[in-house]
Design an enzyme around this catalytic site. Structure first.
Site, PDB file in Angstrom:
ATOM      1  N   GLY A  10       2.823  19.220   9.686  1.00 39.90           N
ATOM      2  CA  GLY A  10       2.829  17.667   9.033  1.00 39.90           C
ATOM      3  C   GLY A  10       1.706  17.612   8.053  1.00 39.90           C
ATOM      4  CG  ASP A  31       5.916  20.101  13.068  1.00 35.28           C
ATOM      5  OD1 ASP A  31       6.781  19.400  12.815  1.00 35.28           O
ATOM      6  OD2 ASP A  31       4.599  19.786  12.445  1.00 35.28           O
ATOM      7  CG  ASP A  56      10.571  17.277  20.623  1.00 35.04           C
ATOM      8  OD1 ASP A  56       9.657  16.579  20.930  1.00 35.04           O
ATOM      9  OD2 ASP A  56      11.690  16.833  20.266  1.00 35.04           O
ATOM     10  CG  LEU A  71      -2.843  16.011  14.255  1.00 33.34           C
ATOM     11  CD1 LEU A  71      -3.715  16.725  15.094  1.00 33.34           C
ATOM     12  CD2 LEU A  71      -2.948  16.437  12.802  1.00 33.34           C
ATOM     13  CB  THR A  90       7.308  11.723  19.730  1.00 34.75           C
ATOM     14  OG1 THR A  90       8.304  11.856  19.562  1.00 34.75           O
ATOM     15  CG2 THR A  90       6.039  12.687  19.199  1.00 34.75           C
ATOM     16  CG  ASN A  97       5.399  16.982  28.092  1.00 36.58           C
ATOM     17  OD1 ASN A  97       5.188  16.977  29.380  1.00 36.58           O
ATOM     18  ND2 ASN A  97       6.221  16.794  27.483  1.00 36.58           N
ATOM     19  CE1 TYR A 143       2.506   6.446  14.537  1.00 45.78           C
ATOM     20  CE2 TYR A 143       1.262   4.676  13.785  1.00 45.78           C
ATOM     21  CZ  TYR A 143       1.626   6.164  14.012  1.00 45.78           C
ATOM     22  OH  TYR A 143       0.281   7.096  13.512  1.00 45.78           O
ATOM     23  CE  LYS A 147      -0.001   8.058  17.108  1.00 43.90           C
ATOM     24  NZ  LYS A 147      -0.544   9.532  16.924  1.00 43.90           N
ATOM     25  NE  ARG A 184       2.125   7.848   5.459  1.00 44.44           N
ATOM     26  CZ  ARG A 184       1.628   8.801   6.536  1.00 44.44           C
ATOM     27  NH1 ARG A 184       0.839   8.447   7.375  1.00 44.44           N
ATOM     28  NH2 ARG A 184       2.139  10.044   6.527  1.00 44.44           N
TER      29      ARG A 184
END
Ligand code: UDP
Length: 308
Positions: A10, A31, A56, A71, A90, A97, A143, A147, A184
């Site tokens: 990323g 990734d 993943d 990340l 994720t 994990n 998100y 997080k 963005r």
């Protein structure tokens, strides 16, 4: 050291891979190119200390490592809202994990959390002690809450199993290797300016953000990893700007003839954001040193090279 970087292809991850390889580490980059690109790491794949794993983090992983930087997660609203359930998986399953992997390896693990955990903040600037103002059921919640849950998991694994954790909260970061279609504001405005297209401000442009150049952010992550404080610690640049100011600056620096146009503000878009970085200064002896103008010039040069 053997270092695993999830989301290593990323935008921020690829810079981190490069820096760790430069200092002699063995880098395992994991990734799935969900919102990243193989091109970001193309120059690293020849390096014998660089190993790429197309996996993943939703799936458990077994790998011998000394450090884990977590990340992996789409971070731009456009990308993380495309498949919100996957974003939550994720964040949450990924955190579990990777924490299990850290527990098995007895190794240190750093979580890249986000200023989004403060939501639309009622306290300004944002200190780590602020608990945030977050909608649990909105479009950004997958998100933000994902997080937030990851932070909770990190601290519970620390208290319950003694896992050696570090948590940073990254504020808006920009620089080379942002995807052209990242969605963005900095990349959108630069791409629009270079292509002579209209620059689209959402809302009236009075909302603020504080933009940190990627090299500064990456240095903050590396310093956080190699000191004793668990965190959370804000990593960002306290130089607060309105989105309208950012648009004007990018038009000036690109010499573009683009016009500014206005569109509706997305739901739950935070009104103000600026990190209080006193803790980072005190604990990490870290502060950003790239000015917005200098960082934008480098980012514009990167997008120009890609002949946009
Ligand atoms: N924004 C904008 N035009 C764009 C992209 C974003 O005006 O083309 C605004 C967006 O509404 C927000 C700010 O810029 O107020 C930063 O948006 P971004 O998606 O970069 O990050 P985040 O909202 O997650 O801080």
């Amino acid at each position: 050291m053997k270092v695993l970087i999830t989301g290593g292809a990323g935008f921020i991850g690829s810079h981190l891979c490069r820096r760790l390889l430069q200092q002699g580490d063995e880098v395992y980059c994991l990734d799935i190119f969900y919102s990243s690109a193989r091109a970001n790491i193309a120059d690293l794949e020849e390096n014998s200390r660089f190993h790429f794993l197309e996996r993943d983090i939703e799936e458990p992983l077994d790998l011998e490592v000394d450090r884990i930087y977590n990340l992996a997660c789409p971070a731009s609203p456009v990308h993380y809202q495309k498949d919100p359930v996957k974003t939550a998986r994720t964040s949450v399953l990924g955190a579990i994990n990777m924490l299990e992997l850290a527990r098995k390896n007895h190794c240190r693990i750093l979580q890249t959390s986000t200023s989004e955990i403060y939501g639309d903040p009622l306290v300004h600037p944002q200190k780590e002690s602020y608990w945030g103002n977050v909608n649990t059921i909105g479009l950004r919640s997958c998100y933000d809450e994902g997080k937030r849950m990851s932070e909770t998991l990190f601290f519970d694994y620390h208290r319950q199993y003694g896992v050696d954790i570090r948590v940073v909260r990254i504020f808006n970061t920009y620089g080379p290797y942002m995807a052209e279609n990242d969605g963005r504001v900095v990349s959108n405005f630069i791409v629009e300016a270079l292509q002579g297209k209209d620059i689209t401000i959402y809302g009236d442009g009075s909302q603020t953000r504080s933009f940190c150049y990627v090299d500064d952010t990456v240095e903050g992550l590396m310093k956080m990893m190699e000191q004793d404080y668990t965190g959370p610690v804000n990593i960002g640049n306290p130089d607060e700007r309105t989105i309208a100011q950012l648009a004007e600056m990018i038009i000036r620096l690109t010499g573009s003839s683009s016009r500014i146009v206005y569109r509706g503000l997305p739901a739950d878009d935070p009104v103000r954001r600026k990190p209080d970085i006193s803790l980072a200064k005190e604990k990490l002896n870290w502060a950003p040193h790239t000015s917005l103008e200098e960082g934008l010039r480098k980012t514009i040069a990167y997008f120009r090279e890609r002949s946009l």
